[in-house]
Design a protein around this motif. Sequence first.
Motif, PDB file in Angstrom:
ATOM      1  N   VAL A 139       8.388  -9.168 -16.123  1.00 30.31           N
ATOM      2  CA  VAL A 139       7.713  -9.253 -14.891  1.00 30.31           C
ATOM      3  C   VAL A 139       8.578  -8.892 -13.745  1.00 30.31           C
ATOM      4  CG1 VAL A 139       6.531 -10.883 -13.469  1.00 30.31           C
ATOM      5  CG2 VAL A 139       6.554 -11.374 -15.906  1.00 30.31           C
ATOM      6  N   TYR A 140       7.933  -7.869 -12.960  1.00 29.13           N
ATOM      7  CA  TYR A 140       8.348  -7.442 -11.844  1.00 29.13           C
ATOM      8  C   TYR A 140       8.097  -7.964 -10.599  1.00 29.13           C
ATOM      9  CZ  TYR A 140       9.310  -3.649 -14.763  1.00 29.13           C
ATOM     10  OH  TYR A 140       9.992  -2.665 -15.846  1.00 29.13           O
ATOM     11  N   TYR A 141       9.229  -8.850 -10.171  1.00 25.63           N
ATOM     12  CA  TYR A 141       9.246  -9.612  -8.654  1.00 25.63           C
ATOM     13  C   TYR A 141       9.522  -8.840  -7.587  1.00 25.63           C
ATOM     14  CZ  TYR A 141       7.628 -14.126 -10.999  1.00 25.63           C
ATOM     15  OH  TYR A 141       6.913 -14.983 -11.745  1.00 25.63           O
ATOM     16  N   GLY A 142       8.889  -9.029  -6.322  1.00 26.22           N
ATOM     17  CA  GLY A 142       9.505  -8.157  -5.269  1.00 26.22           C
ATOM     18  C   GLY A 142       9.353  -9.091  -3.912  1.00 26.22           C
ATOM     19  N   GLU A 143       9.798  -8.626  -2.745  1.00 27.07           N
ATOM     20  CA  GLU A 143       9.722  -9.405  -1.412  1.00 27.07           C
ATOM     21  C   GLU A 143       9.535  -8.524  -0.383  1.00 27.07           C
ATOM     22  OE1 GLU A 143       9.688 -12.798  -0.706  1.00 27.07           O
ATOM     23  OE2 GLU A 143      10.136 -13.794  -2.379  1.00 27.07           O
ATOM     24  N   ALA A 144       8.873  -8.940   0.908  1.00 26.40           N
ATOM     25  CA  ALA A 144       8.932  -8.298   2.050  1.00 26.40           C
ATOM     26  C   ALA A 144       8.086  -7.207   2.189  1.00 26.40           C
ATOM     27  CB  ALA A 144      10.214  -8.069   2.444  1.00 26.40           C
ATOM     28  N   TYR A 145       7.053  -7.026   1.567  1.00 29.28           N
ATOM     29  CA  TYR A 145       6.093  -5.835   1.986  1.00 29.28           C
ATOM     30  C   TYR A 145       5.498  -6.339   3.289  1.00 29.28           C
ATOM     31  CZ  TYR A 145       1.766  -8.477   0.915  1.00 29.28           C
ATOM     32  OH  TYR A 145       0.673  -9.465   0.881  1.00 29.28           O
ATOM     33  N   ASN A 146       5.206  -5.373   4.058  1.00 26.95           N
ATOM     34  CA  ASN A 146       4.801  -5.224   5.522  1.00 26.95           C
ATOM     35  C   ASN A 146       3.472  -4.999   5.495  1.00 26.95           C
ATOM     36  OD1 ASN A 146       4.615  -4.904   8.567  1.00 26.95           O
ATOM     37  ND2 ASN A 146       6.534  -5.810   8.549  1.00 26.95           N
ATOM     38  N   ILE A 147       2.450  -5.580   6.156  1.00 29.35           N
ATOM     39  CA  ILE A 147       1.135  -5.434   6.384  1.00 29.35           C
ATOM     40  C   ILE A 147       0.860  -3.941   7.250  1.00 29.35           C
ATOM     41  CG2 ILE A 147       0.849  -6.708   8.421  1.00 29.35           C
ATOM     42  CD1 ILE A 147      -1.865  -6.025   5.487  1.00 29.35           C
ATOM     43  N   THR A 148       1.866  -3.666   8.037  1.00 35.15           N
ATOM     44  CA  THR A 148       1.769  -2.482   8.764  1.00 35.15           C
ATOM     45  C   THR A 148       1.808  -1.088   8.115  1.00 35.15           C
ATOM     46  OG1 THR A 148       3.899  -2.303   9.295  1.00 35.15           O
ATOM     47  CG2 THR A 148       2.551  -3.383  10.839  1.00 35.15           C
ATOM     48  N   ALA A 149       1.968  -1.251   6.915  1.00 28.59           N
ATOM     49  CA  ALA A 149       2.219   0.068   6.024  1.00 28.59           C
ATOM     50  C   ALA A 149       0.978   0.196   5.264  1.00 28.59           C
ATOM     51  CB  ALA A 149       3.236  -0.198   4.618  1.00 28.59           C
ATOM     52  N   PHE A 150       0.000  -0.881   5.436  1.00 30.87           N
ATOM     53  CA  PHE A 150      -1.398  -0.638   4.665  1.00 30.87           C
ATOM     54  C   PHE A 150      -2.548  -0.622   6.016  1.00 30.87           C
ATOM     55  CE2 PHE A 150       1.575  -2.777   2.119  1.00 30.87           C
ATOM     56  CZ  PHE A 150       1.662  -1.871   0.973  1.00 30.87           C
ATOM     57  N   THR A 151      -2.840   0.379   6.240  1.00 31.17           N
ATOM     58  CA  THR A 151      -3.876   0.612   7.310  1.00 31.17           C
ATOM     59  C   THR A 151      -5.167   1.298   7.028  1.00 31.17           C
ATOM     60  OG1 THR A 151      -2.809   2.541   8.116  1.00 31.17           O
ATOM     61  CG2 THR A 151      -2.033   0.650   9.175  1.00 31.17           C
ATOM     62  N   GLU A 152      -5.304   1.581   5.501  1.00 33.78           N
ATOM     63  CA  GLU A 152      -6.631   2.338   5.294  1.00 33.78           C
ATOM     64  C   GLU A 152      -7.583   1.322   4.790  1.00 33.78           C
ATOM     65  OE1 GLU A 152      -5.540   5.016   2.002  1.00 33.78           O
ATOM     66  OE2 GLU A 152      -3.755   5.961   3.179  1.00 33.78           O
ATOM     67  N   GLY A 153      -8.932   1.545   5.326  1.00 34.76           N
ATOM     68  CA  GLY A 153     -10.000   0.607   5.002  1.00 34.76           C
ATOM     69  C   GLY A 153      -9.748  -0.714   5.106  1.00 34.76           C
ATOM     70  N   ASP A 154     -10.189  -1.472   3.943  1.00 33.32           N
ATOM     71  CA  ASP A 154     -10.023  -3.022   3.963  1.00 33.32           C
ATOM     72  C   ASP A 154      -8.487  -3.530   3.989  1.00 33.32           C
ATOM     73  OD1 ASP A 154     -12.834  -3.203   4.474  1.00 33.32           O
ATOM     74  OD2 ASP A 154     -13.037  -3.298   2.491  1.00 33.32           O
ATOM     75  N   GLU A 155      -7.754  -2.696   3.634  1.00 30.88           N
ATOM     76  CA  GLU A 155      -6.250  -3.248   3.523  1.00 30.88           C
ATOM     77  C   GLU A 155      -5.729  -3.861   4.612  1.00 30.88           C
ATOM     78  OE1 GLU A 155      -4.137  -0.903  -0.266  1.00 30.88           O
ATOM     79  OE2 GLU A 155      -4.372   0.287   1.567  1.00 30.88           O
ATOM     80  N   LEU A 156      -5.897  -3.524   5.837  1.00 30.05           N
ATOM     81  CA  LEU A 156      -5.231  -3.935   6.928  1.00 30.05           C
ATOM     82  C   LEU A 156      -5.752  -5.453   7.112  1.00 30.05           C
ATOM     83  CD1 LEU A 156      -3.481  -3.696   9.564  1.00 30.05           C
ATOM     84  CD2 LEU A 156      -5.442  -2.795  10.941  1.00 30.05           C
ATOM     85  N   THR A 157      -7.053  -5.835   6.849  1.00 32.68           N
ATOM     86  CA  THR A 157      -7.512  -7.123   6.985  1.00 32.68           C
ATOM     87  C   THR A 157      -7.418  -7.975   5.499  1.00 32.68           C
ATOM     88  OG1 THR A 157      -9.741  -6.520   6.380  1.00 32.68           O
ATOM     89  CG2 THR A 157      -8.995  -6.694   8.780  1.00 32.68           C
ATOM     90  N   LYS A 158      -7.640  -7.265   4.354  1.00 30.24           N
ATOM     91  CA  LYS A 158      -7.571  -8.090   3.310  1.00 30.24           C
ATOM     92  C   LYS A 158      -5.964  -8.143   2.816  1.00 30.24           C
ATOM     93  CE  LYS A 158     -12.036  -7.009   1.443  1.00 30.24           C
ATOM     94  NZ  LYS A 158     -12.554  -8.284   1.389  1.00 30.24           N
TER      95      LYS A 158
END
Length: 596
Positions: A139-158
């Motif tokens: 299993v691959y775990y990770g931390e600290a993704y930032n919402i500002t990297a995702f601005t396409e379509g519904d990704e910014l809100t979802k």
Amino acid sequence: MKCFSLLACILLGLLTLGVSIGGNQARAETGTKADLIFEGGVVFTADSKDTLAECLAVKDGRIVFVGSTADGTAYKGPDTKVVDIKGQMLLPGMMDTHLHAPGTMLTELYEINLAGIYDLDKTMATIEQFIKEHPDLEVYYGEAYNITAFTEGDELTKGPSKKRLDAIESKKPVIITAYDKHSMWLNSAALEKYGITAQSKVPPGGIIEVDEKTGQPWGTLKEFAMDLVPKHAFTDDMIYQTFLLFQKRLHSWGYTAINGISAFEDDSHWSVYKKMHDRGELTLRVHTSFTILPGVDVDEQLNKIKKLKAEYDCDGAQLTIAKYFADGVVDSKTAYLAEPYTSDPSTRGEALWDKNRLAEAMVKANQAGLQNHVHCIGDAAITETLDAYALAKAKLPAGDYRNAITHLYICNLADVPRFKELDVIASMQPYWIVKFPGYWDTVESPFLGPRAEHMYPLKSLLEAGVVLASSSDSPVTPYSYPFVAIEAGVTRNITDGYVGPGYEIRDMDEGPYALWPEQRVSAGDMIKSFTINNAFFTFREKTTGSLELGKAADLVLIDRNILEMNPVDIETVRVLRTYVNGALVYDRATEEPAKE
């Protein structure tokens, strides 16, 4: 080199910083010979008058003299170690009263680490590289993704879609928690492994984002829906070794004490602190917490706290805090606002606690000898939490409880005086006081509208007589160097230490990133928010937190005088040495400094 005894050399710079000069010199009885003396520099005492001195003497781990270098000679004996600090600055040890130990270190060592990455391509490349380099993990775990990297379509809100992770790894689960720990990003394999569907039952306040086109989970879980996924199971030795490294890092940043705030029961690590203490390795002063959840019997949770305290409390670490979440975060539109989100008028978030039930829990926690510590982002969350504190106060006997509200992102100024009236401490993270590039444009300003211009009312709180306790909320702040936060409180403008290189400014009014500059406070106030105010928060103000006679010699030596600097350069000061009870726990001359 400037001579501190010529006070006129620095008087002009201090008059605007809320710092007084002089006062009675503090000394032990005549004849005392110190173990350690600092002389020839600037000693900021953080006492009630913000007194400055130029010499400090230590005997048996306690401060026995604070005053002039000339008068300090009376404390020199044949075995006294004298440290000429040559115009450098001696401060009380820094305290972080809201962090999640061990910060980013477990992720740095064992997981996909996205801390400080705000770009989509780099985010995805980092994930892909880690998976390629660790083919044996199940299993691959990770931390600290930032919402500002995702601005396409519904990704910014979802939030980010599972499809992005599926394109990298489709067979094994990939589970990555957001930088603020309020959202989780999963691939399809993870959703399938843990049986998560659009119909899965979630705890109150939890959200499973759904793709309206397919009716299937989008790939993002929010708030308590994250409980559907098991935490990364590190071995006891992995955790123990990481905490030793984390303690060393904190000392290298000037910290001598922390409140280790848990988000969930299994990330509090009470046994680790006890193990370090029993082995003589715990050099931080530690307080820990337990999160009281809504929808779960409060008495049952308080009984669990009682058992944990009986098993793990020790001289070095005590479980003293009951933590609550009153709401979520703006990124997920789960922060509880008084008015709807500008970007989505259909919602204003929701309260995670009914204020009457919260008040009942607060009363029981205070009666059990615990401090209440409530996460509040939205203005409605703050108002209702203050209402709960008022209800609780009416039911409690008079006492010194030192309860707190933390974050205070959007705060109605009409609520500010209530903090003082209700004896509520304002626990704030000054690192965040800036119009963060990318985040401001994609989240704060569009989600909040004009409200975003008025966040973190530092000056208003201080002027109302509220105790301001500063902290990092690490790992939400991945580089929690306190002098970055001190600068941010003074300038309310961009800092290289938090935002990253490439945003240098030479004046605190420069550039487009200053946030509500009318709420700036002095460097002295900010130092105290990390020292004596935090000592008060933890009931330690009589023994540490300021450099006064009889107190513990918890000290940090830095290379320059913050009070004389251009405020935008405060973050560039470097910790040279850190002492706890007069014992050297970090020396820059002999140890590798932490990330700068």
